[in-house]
Design a protein around this motif. Structure first.
Motif, PDB file in Angstrom:
ATOM      1  N   ASN A  42       0.203   1.874  -6.476  1.00  8.92           N
ATOM      2  CA  ASN A  42      -0.844   1.030  -5.896  1.00  8.92           C
ATOM      3  C   ASN A  42      -1.974   1.851  -5.276  1.00  8.92           C
ATOM      4  OD1 ASN A  42       0.360  -1.377  -6.608  1.00  8.92           O
ATOM      5  ND2 ASN A  42       1.374  -1.683  -4.628  1.00  8.92           N
ATOM      6  N   ARG A  43      -1.824   3.166  -5.263  1.00 11.99           N
ATOM      7  CA  ARG A  43      -2.859   4.008  -4.674  1.00 11.99           C
ATOM      8  C   ARG A  43      -4.132   3.955  -5.514  1.00 11.99           C
ATOM      9  NH1 ARG A  43       1.288   9.097  -3.798  1.00 11.99           N
ATOM     10  NH2 ARG A  43       2.526   8.129  -2.138  1.00 11.99           N
ATOM     11  N   LYS A  44      -5.258   3.949  -4.832  1.00 12.99           N
ATOM     12  CA  LYS A  44      -6.559   3.847  -5.494  1.00 12.99           C
ATOM     13  C   LYS A  44      -6.760   4.966  -6.509  1.00 12.99           C
ATOM     14  CE  LYS A  44     -10.670   1.846  -5.745  1.00 12.99           C
ATOM     15  NZ  LYS A  44     -10.842   0.433  -6.176  1.00 12.99           N
ATOM     16  N   VAL A  45      -6.263   6.157  -6.198  1.00 14.15           N
ATOM     17  CA  VAL A  45      -6.483   7.305  -7.090  1.00 14.15           C
ATOM     18  C   VAL A  45      -5.806   7.119  -8.443  1.00 14.15           C
ATOM     19  CG1 VAL A  45      -6.852   9.009  -5.268  1.00 14.15           C
ATOM     20  CG2 VAL A  45      -4.514   8.548  -6.066  1.00 14.15           C
ATOM     21  N   TYR A  46      -4.795   6.230  -8.506  1.00 17.19           N
ATOM     22  CA  TYR A  46      -4.063   6.027  -9.750  1.00 17.19           C
ATOM     23  C   TYR A  46      -4.516   4.783 -10.510  1.00 17.19           C
ATOM     24  CZ  TYR A  46      -0.713   9.551  -8.081  1.00 17.19           C
ATOM     25  OH  TYR A  46      -0.120  10.709  -7.650  1.00 17.19           O
ATOM     26  N   GLU A  47      -5.545   4.133 -10.020  1.00 23.91           N
ATOM     27  CA  GLU A  47      -6.017   2.911 -10.672  1.00 23.91           C
ATOM     28  C   GLU A  47      -6.443   3.204 -12.117  1.00 23.91           C
ATOM     29  OE1 GLU A  47      -9.494  -0.482 -10.024  1.00 23.91           O
ATOM     30  OE2 GLU A  47      -8.876   0.796  -8.349  1.00 23.91           O
TER      31      GLU A  47
ATOM     32  N   PRO B 223       0.806  -1.226   0.000  1.00 20.65           N
ATOM     33  CA  PRO B 223       0.000   0.000   0.000  1.00 20.65           C
ATOM     34  C   PRO B 223       0.837   1.273   0.000  1.00 20.65           C
ATOM     35  CG  PRO B 223      -0.021  -1.027   2.175  1.00 20.65           C
ATOM     36  CD  PRO B 223       0.652  -1.985   1.255  1.00 20.65           C
TER      37      PRO B 223
ATOM     38  N   ASN C 296      -1.297  12.428  -5.834  1.00 20.37           N
ATOM     39  CA  ASN C 296      -2.407  11.902  -5.023  1.00 20.37           C
ATOM     40  C   ASN C 296      -3.776  12.388  -5.488  1.00 20.37           C
ATOM     41  OD1 ASN C 296      -0.887  10.306  -3.209  1.00 20.37           O
ATOM     42  ND2 ASN C 296      -0.334  12.131  -2.043  1.00 20.37           N
TER      43      ASN C 296
ATOM     44  N   SER D 280      -6.899  11.956  -8.604  1.00 22.61           N
ATOM     45  CA  SER D 280      -7.439  11.141  -9.690  1.00 22.61           C
ATOM     46  C   SER D 280      -7.899  12.089 -10.794  1.00 22.61           C
ATOM     47  CB  SER D 280      -8.606  10.278  -9.189  1.00 22.61           C
ATOM     48  OG  SER D 280      -9.104   9.459 -10.225  1.00 22.61           O
TER      49      SER D 280
END
Length: 199
Positions: free
Chosen positions: A61-66, A56, A135, A137
């Protein structure tokens, strides 16, 4: 290769300097004979914990970069060995555009040869862009035909690209297809060869 004229996608920031090709695709994965399937191994040592779970703490791996398809990377990106597996891994991961203050020369060329656009950007300009997307999206549009980046705030940033590589990306040419464009000239030349040179 697929033509790359304009691309809109989410941008992810990997603000690390001197990211070498062994960090992009570790050597233990170079035994594969295919050119595809390397995306799951990209940044392997940073991306996964020892138990195989995603780390994490790793930026990508951050959700905002998915689902990101544009990578804002640090200085001297792609240094180290000249392995072509590095752009293969990044492309298979999903990245189509890489923006950095500087690239290793061979990696820079290998990106173009594999249908990806590496954009060199002056450091101060890059720093502002990286800060904007850190950080977050957010999407970005890269217009290769007009050599413009449209950021999330609606600002335009111009960039330079070698005309040869620009033509290849816009038309989806690789080096073989570029040679085949000259097929008529090649055949004409071959027809004029002396008979003793003919098979």
């Amino acid at each position: 290769m697929e033509p790359l004229k304009t691309h809109t996608g989410k941008a992810a920031v990997l603000n690390r300097i001197n990211v070498d090709t062994d960090q992009i695709i570790p050597k233990q994965f170079l035994k594969r004979i295919e050119r595809t399937g390397y995306g799951r191994f990209a940044f392997f040592d940073w991306r996964y914990l020892e138990n195989g779970e995603p780390d994490p703490e790793f930026e990508l791996n951050r959700k905002v970069y998915e689902g990101a398809s544009i990578l804002i990377a640090g200085e001297n990106f792609g240094c180290g060995s000249s392995r072509e597996h590095a752009p293969w891994a990044l492309d298979d991961y999903g990245f189509k555009i890489i923006i950095a203050p500087s690239f290793a020369d061979i990696f820079h060329q290998n990106c173009f040869k594999n249908g990806m656009l590496p954009i060199r950007m002056p450091y101060d300009q890059w720093k502002k862009l990286a800060g904007q997307y850190e950080n977050q999206s957010l999407n970005m549009t890269v217009d290769l035909e007009n050599q413009l980046i449209h950021d999330s705030e609606g600002k335009e940033i111009s960039f330079e690209v070698d005309p040869h590589w620009k033509e290849m990306l816009i038309n989806g040419y690789d080096e073989i297809s570029l040679t085949l464009l000259l097929e008529d000239d090649i055949q004409q030349f071959e027809s004029k060869r002396s008979s003793w040179l003919q098979a």
